[in-house]
Scaffold this active site. Structure first.
Site, PDB file in Angstrom:
ATOM      1  N   THR A  30      58.664  44.187  52.642  1.00  0.00           N
ATOM      2  CA  THR A  30      57.631  44.413  51.629  1.00  0.00           C
ATOM      3  C   THR A  30      56.278  43.921  52.100  1.00  0.00           C
ATOM      4  O   THR A  30      55.268  44.625  51.975  1.00  0.00           O
ATOM      5  CB  THR A  30      58.030  43.727  50.300  1.00  0.00           C
ATOM      6  N   ASN A  77      66.373  54.781  52.017  1.00  0.00           N
ATOM      7  CA  ASN A  77      67.238  53.684  51.598  1.00  0.00           C
ATOM      8  C   ASN A  77      68.235  54.072  50.515  1.00  0.00           C
ATOM      9  O   ASN A  77      69.181  53.325  50.249  1.00  0.00           O
ATOM     10  CB  ASN A  77      66.395  52.501  51.113  1.00  0.00           C
ATOM     11  N   SER A 104      62.830  44.195  58.616  1.00  0.00           N
ATOM     12  CA  SER A 104      63.198  43.038  57.813  1.00  0.00           C
ATOM     13  C   SER A 104      64.521  42.482  58.289  1.00  0.00           C
ATOM     14  O   SER A 104      65.510  43.205  58.392  1.00  0.00           O
ATOM     15  CB  SER A 104      63.291  43.441  56.338  1.00  0.00           C
ATOM     16  N   THR A 122      51.820  28.932  58.825  1.00  0.00           N
ATOM     17  CA  THR A 122      52.744  28.349  59.790  1.00  0.00           C
ATOM     18  C   THR A 122      53.986  29.222  59.906  1.00  0.00           C
ATOM     19  O   THR A 122      54.625  29.559  58.907  1.00  0.00           O
ATOM     20  CB  THR A 122      53.151  26.933  59.364  1.00  0.00           C
ATOM     21  N   CYS A 173      65.652  47.114  44.929  1.00  0.00           N
ATOM     22  CA  CYS A 173      64.360  46.813  44.314  1.00  0.00           C
ATOM     23  C   CYS A 173      64.144  47.577  43.009  1.00  0.00           C
ATOM     24  O   CYS A 173      63.278  47.229  42.226  1.00  0.00           O
ATOM     25  CB  CYS A 173      63.226  47.135  45.293  1.00  0.00           C
TER      26      CYS A 173
END
Length: 381
Positions: free
Chosen positions: A70, A149, A198, A236, A323
């Site tokens: 995403t 998907n 992902s 980070t 989702c």
């Protein structure tokens, strides 16, 4: 338990979890710190980036780490819009993209951009001719997913990339989240400028991902801050998650080489057996489809009710994408294919991993048959 919802997320491999724990425990320094612990972390980060780049057949400078698909899709689409808005305000995508693409495009439309949403044919594929007709002088981006998907249709990425070679000012983004480790795609040969992936879709951990940015291209940063990831993505780095993702990608590529034929056999068995069940209609196309996604509808059966019944018997599947599943809306993809609202509201998705077996498939078919039989008096009573 039979877990057939791998397109929603995969179970992390033990080797991946072991890698994450080892790195988190022993290499906890900040990669941006100049002391020894920081340099150790920086070296490990560089090794992971190099390994991922090698596996994807790219240059390590072309890999930027993110939190997942995403963020990657948002980053690329919004980054192109901001960086190249002087070239134009037009983008092209399809009607069957993941919400992280579609909703990002809607946001851009509210900010003055013009987006063309291409239709798909009855097999869930976009027509290259439609892409060609939609191109304009002010088109700055074409964004098309590699593997859908919901139904598993594989888009003609290579042909679209070939088309766009003649439009050097139009950039090409591919959502590769469902394709990676299952449907190979060479970014360079396909003329892809940006791609997103992902980790948790290939047995890595949630919260880690990466984008590919072809060397020489720029993006406006989505996150401003300390300038990590060569200024593309501040914050980070999640070192343990990134190193674990590199391990997961390597193992996934090895699984593809060793187990892709078995996965396709399991898929074909499920399709053949499901089609023999009364009232079942297959939504996944026969050709140009992925080896791991099967979508079918059961006439007269609410998808959510059937999913919960299957769960009672230890079989885990899903309705639409993870989702979108809680909205109870009909499948946008199946509607776009022109298959009708009945099939769009009754669709079930099975999605496999390389760890699934033929024995599980046989048990799953028996469970589905029994569950339909159990529910028939309720659903059609």
């Amino acid at each position: 338990m039979i877990y057939f919802d791998n397109s929603a997320t995969t179970k992390p491999k033990k080797e991946v979890l072991d890698t994450f724990y080892k790195v988190a425990e022993n290499y906890f320094g900040n990669p941006s710190s100049v002391h020894h612990l920081g340099l150790q972390a920086e070296n490990l980060l560089s090794q992971a980036r190099n390994q991922i780049a090698t596996l994807l057949k790219t240059d390590e400078q072309e890999i930027i780490f993110t939190s997942g698909g995403t963020e990657g899709n948002n980053f690329i689409i919004k980054g192109v819009a901001e960086k190249y808005r002087n070239r134009g305000h037009h983008m092209i995508t399809t009607m069957i993209e993941h919400p992280s693409v579609l909703n990002t495009c809607i946001q851009l439309e509210n900010n003055g951009f013009d987006v063309t949403y291409l239709p798909v044919d009855e097999t869930g594929r976009v027509r290259v001719e439609d892409v060609k007709r939609a191109l304009r002088k002010d088109t700055i981006l074409v964004s098309i997913m590699h593997v859908n998907n919901e139904i598993g249709s594989v888009q003609p990425i290579e042909k679209i990339g070939e088309l766009l070679k003649n439009h050097p000012k139009t950039l090409f983004h591919v959502d590769h989240v469902q394709g990676v480790t299952k449907v190979p795609l060479d970014f360079h040969e396909s003329n892809v400028d940006f791609a997103s992936l992902s980790s948790h879709k290939f047995h890595g951990l949630k919260g880690t991902g990466a984008i590919y940015i072809r060397k020489g291209l720029k993006l406006a940063p989505l996150l401003a801050g300390g300038g990590q990831e060569r200024g593309f993505r501040s914050g980070t780095e999640n070192l343990a998650g990134i190193v674990a993702m590199a391990k997961a990608l390597r193992l996934g590529m090895l699984d593809y080489e060793a187990k892709i034929d078995t996965m396709m056999d399991v898929r074909d068995f499920l399709i053949n057996e499901l089609q023999l069940i009364e009232g079942v209609t297959m939504n996944t196309p026969k050709q140009n489809t992925s080896p791991h996604i099967i979508n079918f509808s059961v006439q007269g059966f609410k998808a959510e009710v059937l999913v919960h019944e299957l769960e009672q018997h230890g079989l885990y599947v899903s309705t639409t994408s993870a989702c979108s599943s809680r909205t109870n809306e009909p499948s946008r993809t199946i509607l776009a294919m022109g298959l009708g609202e009945e099939r769009a509201t009754t669709s079930i998705r099975i999605s496999l991993s390389f760890d699934n077996t033929m024995e599980e498939a046989k048990q799953a078919v028996a469970i589905i048959k029994q569950s339909i039989k159990n529910l028939k008096p309720v659903m059609r009573g």
